[in-house]
Write an enzyme that holds these catalytic residues in place. Sequence first.
Site, PDB file in Angstrom:
ATOM      1  NE  ARG A   1       0.775   4.096  -3.741  1.00 13.37           N
ATOM      2  CZ  ARG A   1       1.437   5.189  -3.353  1.00 13.37           C
ATOM      3  NH1 ARG A   1       1.658   5.411  -2.066  1.00 13.37           N
ATOM      4  NH2 ARG A   1       1.869   6.066  -4.231  1.00 13.37           N
TER       5      ARG A   1
ATOM      6  CD  GLU B   1      -4.757   5.568   0.522  1.00  5.52           C
ATOM      7  OE1 GLU B   1      -4.107   4.936   1.366  1.00  5.52           O
ATOM      8  OE2 GLU B   1      -4.303   6.525  -0.116  1.00  5.52           O
TER       9      GLU B   1
ATOM     10  CG  HIS C   1      -1.439   8.528   1.359  1.00  3.40           C
ATOM     11  ND1 HIS C   1      -1.810   7.530   0.496  1.00  3.40           N
ATOM     12  CD2 HIS C   1      -0.158   8.855   1.025  1.00  3.40           C
ATOM     13  CE1 HIS C   1      -0.817   7.275  -0.331  1.00  3.40           C
ATOM     14  NE2 HIS C   1       0.199   8.062  -0.030  1.00  3.40           N
ATOM     15  CD  GLN C   2      -0.032  12.945   8.959  1.00  4.89           C
ATOM     16  OE1 GLN C   2      -1.125  12.817   9.476  1.00  4.89           O
ATOM     17  NE2 GLN C   2       0.900  13.762   9.448  1.00  4.89           N
TER      18      GLN C   2
END
Length: 333
Positions: free
Chosen positions: A235, A264, A296-297
């Site tokens: 995170r 993000e 964030h993949q």
Amino acid sequence: MKIAFFSSKAYDRQFFQQANHPHQREMVFFDAQLNLDTAILAEDCPVICLFVNDQAPAPVLEKLAAQGTKLIALRSAGYNNVDLKTAADLGLKVVHVPSYSPHAVAEHTVGLILALNRKLYRAYNRVRDDNFSLEGLLGFDLHGTTVGVIGTGKIGLAFAQIMNGFGCHLLGYDAFPNDKFTAIGQALYVSLNELLAHSDIISLHCPLLPETHYLINTNTIAQMKPGVMLINTSRGHLIDTQAVIQGIKSHKIGFLGIDVYEEEEELFFTDHSDTIIQDDTFQLLQSFPNVMITAHQGFFTHNALQTIAATTLANIAEFEQNKPLTYQVICPH
Ligand code: NAI
């Protein structure tokens, strides 16, 4: 029960429609992120389904509860975006998908390490440009390096197992150590200070909690080895980005690989290629040659999306049938 999906993308629709086929539940998919302005979209939906950047602080939850929402089904493992205390006070139940594919995130973490170490992004572009020079592509053997794993839960363990296969020495730090970590090769639990001081690569796999917020800050960076590789696929708020930028500028941090970023919400999961990005910190990070950012993949594999959809619908079915909620998130306070 009608389900409203926030922050939904074409792939969410695809995997949820497939998983829902036998059940024929009514599902409505919204592109919008959940916030105070968009909560109205879920007006006639007892169940809402959220992803990582949907925000559910107290005012949003109060609005949802007043509109008749009863269940918040997170299609993610993390739940730091929901005010659990207010949800409990309002009688809103919260469920999540605790494990969908730890391998997906662990493998992406290793991908970042390999790409940064061997500068694969530069090499790929160079060769496409018929430039076959090796200048600037020098890497190091992963074999024999010391890898520090902060958070040795499901993803941290899967990551540690892969790095053990590379022949790395493993150091772990966890608020709740478990024997599965020390069963991997020569893996050892140490204090956070020792992990910071001895690791060539540090990878974050702990949840975002008040006690882990800005775990990586000026003081912890000062304890790291010069040239350390820092990886965060957990995170964004685990890292004080300004402190990390100073660490990169002073050469203390030799490589940074991130799949998450503290701001993000404004950027990720959306195509901004035609706009001027206003986030100067992000733009500065992007400008460094030893920084690799993905949006964030880590979770994004077929296997994970199938499990997310199946588990989320199973969570909702339990709620509909008044059964105990296997994956309920309980407010700790
Ligand atoms: P997990 O719950 O299995 O493991 C978390 C570990 O962190 C546990 O061993 C726990 O004891 C430890 N921990 C808790 N507090 C700590 C502290 N103060 N200091 C050090 N360790 C602490 O969770 P899992 O499935 O391994 O996921 C880890 C994190 O990965 C999630 O919280 C989420 O933020 C992130 N994630 C990222 C994804 C991505 O696409 N990039 C996808 C899924 C999860």
